[in-house]
Scaffold this active site. Structure first.
Site, PDB file in Angstrom:
ATOM      1  N   THR A  36       0.859  -1.290   0.091  1.00 51.71           N
ATOM      2  CA  THR A  36      -0.077  -0.127  -0.010  1.00 51.71           C
ATOM      3  C   THR A  36       0.639   1.388  -0.140  1.00 51.71           C
ATOM      4  O   THR A  36       0.302   2.459  -0.182  1.00 51.71           O
ATOM      5  CB  THR A  36      -1.042   0.178   1.199  1.00 51.71           C
ATOM      6  OG1 THR A  36      -0.261  -0.079   2.564  1.00 51.71           O
ATOM      7  CG2 THR A  36      -2.050  -1.025   1.112  1.00 51.71           C
ATOM      8  N   GLY A  37       2.160   1.191   0.081  1.00 52.53           N
ATOM      9  CA  GLY A  37       2.895   2.333   0.217  1.00 52.53           C
ATOM     10  C   GLY A  37       3.640   2.692  -1.332  1.00 52.53           C
ATOM     11  O   GLY A  37       3.033   1.799  -2.094  1.00 52.53           O
ATOM     12  N   ASP A  57       8.904  -7.511   3.556  1.00 52.77           N
ATOM     13  CA  ASP A  57       7.706  -7.437   3.860  1.00 52.77           C
ATOM     14  C   ASP A  57       7.745  -8.244   5.617  1.00 52.77           C
ATOM     15  O   ASP A  57       8.481  -9.349   5.771  1.00 52.77           O
ATOM     16  CB  ASP A  57       6.925  -8.724   3.269  1.00 52.77           C
ATOM     17  CG  ASP A  57       5.554  -8.900   4.088  1.00 52.77           C
ATOM     18  OD1 ASP A  57       5.327  -8.691   5.280  1.00 52.77           O
ATOM     19  OD2 ASP A  57       4.661  -9.548   3.327  1.00 52.77           O
ATOM     20  N   LYS A 106      14.637  -6.761  20.703  1.00 52.22           N
ATOM     21  CA  LYS A 106      15.167  -7.468  21.905  1.00 52.22           C
ATOM     22  C   LYS A 106      16.726  -7.912  21.695  1.00 52.22           C
ATOM     23  O   LYS A 106      17.531  -7.694  22.445  1.00 52.22           O
ATOM     24  CB  LYS A 106      14.434  -8.576  22.147  1.00 52.22           C
ATOM     25  CG  LYS A 106      14.872  -9.451  23.301  1.00 52.22           C
ATOM     26  CD  LYS A 106      13.767 -10.608  23.558  1.00 52.22           C
ATOM     27  CE  LYS A 106      14.167 -11.643  24.560  1.00 52.22           C
ATOM     28  NZ  LYS A 106      14.736 -12.762  23.686  1.00 52.22           N
ATOM     29  N   TYR A 146      -8.426  -5.685  11.173  1.00 43.91           N
ATOM     30  CA  TYR A 146      -7.329  -4.496  11.538  1.00 43.91           C
ATOM     31  C   TYR A 146      -7.476  -4.281  12.973  1.00 43.91           C
ATOM     32  O   TYR A 146      -6.552  -4.248  13.603  1.00 43.91           O
ATOM     33  CB  TYR A 146      -7.891  -3.484  10.785  1.00 43.91           C
ATOM     34  CG  TYR A 146      -6.964  -1.969  11.129  1.00 43.91           C
ATOM     35  CD1 TYR A 146      -5.746  -2.092  10.507  1.00 43.91           C
ATOM     36  CD2 TYR A 146      -7.532  -1.120  11.698  1.00 43.91           C
ATOM     37  CE1 TYR A 146      -4.927  -0.880  10.695  1.00 43.91           C
ATOM     38  CE2 TYR A 146      -6.745   0.074  11.946  1.00 43.91           C
ATOM     39  CZ  TYR A 146      -5.480   0.386  11.287  1.00 43.91           C
ATOM     40  OH  TYR A 146      -4.559   1.408  11.666  1.00 43.91           O
ATOM     41  N   THR A 176      -5.706  10.849  11.026  1.00 45.54           N
ATOM     42  CA  THR A 176      -4.866  11.750  10.518  1.00 45.54           C
ATOM     43  C   THR A 176      -4.842  12.044   9.181  1.00 45.54           C
ATOM     44  O   THR A 176      -5.192  11.094   8.312  1.00 45.54           O
ATOM     45  CB  THR A 176      -3.286  11.329  10.893  1.00 45.54           C
ATOM     46  OG1 THR A 176      -3.339  11.209  12.559  1.00 45.54           O
ATOM     47  CG2 THR A 176      -2.262  12.186  10.995  1.00 45.54           C
TER      48      THR A 176
END
Ligand code: UDP
Length: 317
Positions: A36-37, A57, A106, A146, A176
């Site tokens: 989607t970017g 990914d 971590k 989601y 936003t």
């Protein structure tokens, strides 16, 4: 030079975060699978020595060479039409992706900030929404893929904090907007602007009485930066409490772009009826509150849409 990994770097928020960390003097590693970017959002950073891009990914094992000080996990489809189209990837990036990145944090001793969402509150029964509210989510509804991925993301992030002493931060992002929003992502701001600019009817879902509260992207990025640098482990709402009905918002867009009309369509299933953040915590612990009014933010966003919306017809008043 401090090093930060930003996932979802080619997206709307991710790309603005890359800009901010470059401006602060960091070495920025941007990661995105470009589902989607949009790589064009990062083109201006490619010539810089302190920027690198990894096409990956994060739902698969994530490898980053060298040290990392911070990880910001912003990879996820984030608009309702996107996560309806790619529900399994949405669940995976919030769950498996977050697990991989927590493991990386971590291993590197990095501080990890996750992008959670007002969607964890679902169709809220408490208004405005405080961080203490547990939400009203339908796990098997269309938005469940989601909402539940983000709720799991918060749970596993808190578990890594509690059981592995990992430094973690959780931001709950409310609606936003701003430059670099995808024109076709289906969300109300790009939908209404592109419809108005092309002389089409504005598609109001339901009767337009549902509310949202829109935060300009620069304000959000400032809130994220402050939260990352703070010692606040509990989730923090970041958003603009200036609430408006979708019907009134359509009028604001029409006033800005020119005359036009609206049409009414069925409300999507489980579409929240109200949404407005309580930002007392952000004010208290981060000294943060939004600075950009909706009128000013919409003007800046309209200037951006003028550069990307095709076949603009000037509709004269
Ligand atoms: N909406 C609308 N017309 C559109 C797109 C969205 O009326 O063309 C409504 C949608 O039903 C919701 C609100 O605008 O009530 C905000 O939708 P958006 O997809 O931007 O994000 P959400 O806050 O629902 O995640």
């Amino acid at each position: 030079m401090k090093r930060v990994l930003i996932t979802g770097a080619a997206g709307f928020l991710g790309s603005h975060l890359c800009d901010r960390f470059i401006a602060e003097g960091y070495h920025v590693i941007g990661m995105d699978n470009l589902i989607t970017g949009n790589i064009a959002n990062l083109e201006h950073l490619f010539p810089l020595e302190n920027f690198e891009f990894h096409h990956h990914d994060v739902s698969n094992f994530v490898h980053v060479a060298g040290e990392l000080d911070y990880i910001l996990h912003f990879a996820s489809p984030a608009s309702p039409i996107d996560y309806l189209k790619i529900p399994i990837q949405t669940l995976k990036v919030g769950s498996l992706g977050t697990h991989n990145l927590l493991g990386l944090a971590k291993a590197k001793g990095a501080r990890m900030l996750i992008a959670s969402t007002s969607e964890v509150y679902g169709d809220p029964l408490v208004h405005p929404q405080t961080e203490e509210y547990w939400g009203n989510v339908n796990p098997i509804g269309p938005r469940g893929v989601y909402d539940e991925a983000k709720r799991f993301q918060e749970a596993i992030t808190m578990a890594y904090h509690t059981y592995h002493n990992l430094e973690t931060r959780i931001i709950r992002i409310f609606n936003t907007y701003g430059p670099r929003m995808r024109v076709d992502d289906g969300r109300v701001m790009p939908a209404f602007f592109s419809q108005a600019m092309q002389g089409k009817e504005l598609t109001i879902f339901g009767d337009g009485s549902q509310t949202r509260s829109f935060c300009y992207v620069d304000d959000l990025v400032e809130g994220i930066y402050r939260l990352l640098m703070s010692d606040t482990v509990m989730p923090i709402n970041i958003g603009n409490p200036d609430e408006i009905t979708i019907g009134d918002f359509a009028k604001e867009v029409l006033d800005m772009v020119g005359n036009g009309t609206v049409s009414f369509h069925p409300l999507p299933v489980n579409d929240p009826k109200k949404r407005r953040p309580n930002i007392d915590k952000a004010k208290e612990v981060l000294g943060w509150e939004p600075k950009v009014s909706r009128a000013e933010g919409m003007r800046r966003t309209y200037e951006y849409f003028k550069t990307v919306v095709p076949n603009i017809q000037e509709v004269k008043k």
